[in-house]
Structure formats: C-alpha cells, structure tokens
Write a protein that holds these residues in place. Structure first.
Motif, PDB file in Angstrom:
ATOM      1  N   LEU A 108      52.593  36.007  33.304  1.00  0.00           N
ATOM      2  CA  LEU A 108      53.789  36.711  32.975  1.00  0.00           C
ATOM      3  C   LEU A 108      54.975  35.939  33.944  1.00  0.00           C
ATOM      4  N   PRO A 109      55.984  35.596  33.625  1.00  0.00           N
ATOM      5  CA  PRO A 109      57.047  35.024  34.177  1.00  0.00           C
ATOM      6  C   PRO A 109      57.191  35.924  35.444  1.00  0.00           C
ATOM      7  N   THR A 110      57.650  35.356  36.843  1.00  0.00           N
ATOM      8  CA  THR A 110      58.005  36.238  37.772  1.00  0.00           C
ATOM      9  C   THR A 110      59.257  36.151  38.135  1.00  0.00           C
ATOM     10  N   ASP A 111      60.017  35.378  37.548  1.00  0.00           N
ATOM     11  CA  ASP A 111      61.353  35.003  37.917  1.00  0.00           C
ATOM     12  C   ASP A 111      62.396  35.988  37.354  1.00  0.00           C
ATOM     13  N   LEU A 112      61.989  37.128  36.526  1.00  0.00           N
ATOM     14  CA  LEU A 112      63.032  37.615  35.809  1.00  0.00           C
ATOM     15  C   LEU A 112      63.406  39.094  36.409  1.00  0.00           C
ATOM     16  N   ASN A 113      62.851  39.383  37.707  1.00  0.00           N
ATOM     17  CA  ASN A 113      63.080  40.590  38.542  1.00  0.00           C
ATOM     18  C   ASN A 113      62.438  41.705  37.760  1.00  0.00           C
ATOM     19  N   VAL A 114      61.310  41.500  37.195  1.00  0.00           N
ATOM     20  CA  VAL A 114      60.533  42.651  36.592  1.00  0.00           C
ATOM     21  C   VAL A 114      59.203  42.443  37.235  1.00  0.00           C
TER      22      VAL A 114
END
Length: 196
Positions: A108-114
């Motif tokens: 999962l992308p980690t750059d989405l502030n989630v």
C-alpha cells in the motif's frame, strides 16, 4: 460441500467455524482427491505471501489448485488467499503466485498520510452490476493488510473495490475464480457464499 485448503497458514479453523455457524458443509483438507471432489474450494490465508506459497508447495498443492481452477472448479481466495491467486507479489522480495488472476500484489502507498497497515472497516463499491458479489455492495467489511492487488487494467480486476483516503483497491474479483480481501470472520454479517 466446500473444501477449505488446510495448509497451516492462518485462519482456516476460524473460517470453518464461520461456515459451521452459517450451516454450510465444509471439510478442512490438503488432500488433492478431497479438493477435487468438493463442490468448491476455499483458499484462506493470513501472513506473508512467500511463506504461504512455500506452504502450498510443500504440500504439493500449487499445481492441484491451478488445475482445479482451470477445470472450472469454483475457487474462492480470502484475505491472503486472494493475493495468492495473482501472478506475483513484491512482499519481502519478488515471489510467484498461483497466476490465476492477472496482476501483482504490491505494498500500500505510504505517501498518502494514512496509516499502514490499514486496519478497519471499509465500504465496498460494486463496479459491475452483474457481479456475483452484489451482496457486499455498499456493505462494510473489515480489512487488516499492508499489501493490495494491482491489476493491469481496472476492468480486468475487481467486481468490487474499497476506498481509503487517497486510494482505491480491489476487494473482490470475479474472473473465472473468485477472490475477496476482507477477513471473513471479522465481516460476520457479510456472506459471499450465497453467490459462490
């Protein structure tokens, strides 16, 4: 009767209890003859992709599952079992999957502030009106994961998707094989068995 693949990777006993509660006849087995005799095969799983594939290989089930699915036997992948149906995964290196669904499993992308891993209830969004997963449209199902299926084209992956802030990913797919990502035992009021 449904056969639940018993390969010591995760939630097989909880899944069997869930089917018992729903009064669906199941058998927990790794025997190729019992898998072939079943009306449908369920591949659950919890943990790491590579370890799960190694467990299937150790029990000589990779070719068995591929042959059953390609012969038209309904195969349902749940949680990690869904991910194993894809061609490959990048979890802790590059690993081949069963190759029954086009696409790969990626972080999962980690750059989405989630927060990752993603844990919680997500709402499903039906993408095809003729989907066998119509019963989960707009329903909330529980997810615990750090990886998701990335498909070559949005049309080829996913009857249902789920959304989290900044991203949307496949939560159920129907090609010739079925797959659902949410944890079935957590999503107790949602059943996909009626359409399976």
């Amino acid at each position: 009767m449904f056969a639940i693949v018993d390969y010591d990777t995760g939630n097989t006993r909880n899944l069997k209890k869930a089917f018992d509660y729903l009064q669906v006849s199941t058998i927990l087995t790794a025997d190729p003859q019992q898998l072939a005799a079943a009306d449908a095969v369920i591949l659950p799983g919890v943990g790491a992709f590579a370890a799960a594939m190694a467990a299937l290989k150790e029990r000589q089930l990779v070719g068995v599952l591929q042959a059953l699915a390609r012969s038209g036997k309904p195969v349902l992948g749940i949680c990690l079992g869904m991910q194993l149906l894809f061609e490959s995964s990048s979890e802790y290196g590059e690993h081949a999957g069963l190759g029954l669904l086009s696409g790969r499993v990626s972080a999962l992308p980690t750059d989405l502030n989630v927060k990752v891993p993603q844990m919680g209830w997500n709402q499903n969004e039906l993408r095809r009106p003729d989907s066998p997963f119509a019963s989960i449209d707009a329903a909330y199902t529980y997810f615990v994961h750090s990886y998701y299926a990335v498909c070559p084209a949005t049309e080829s992956c996913g009857d249902s998707s789920t959304r989290r802030p900044g991203s949307k990913y496949c939560s159920a797919s129907k090609c010739d094989w079925d797959a659902v990502s949410p944890g079935e035992e957590w999503s107790s009021r949602i059943t996909t068995t009626s359409s399976f």
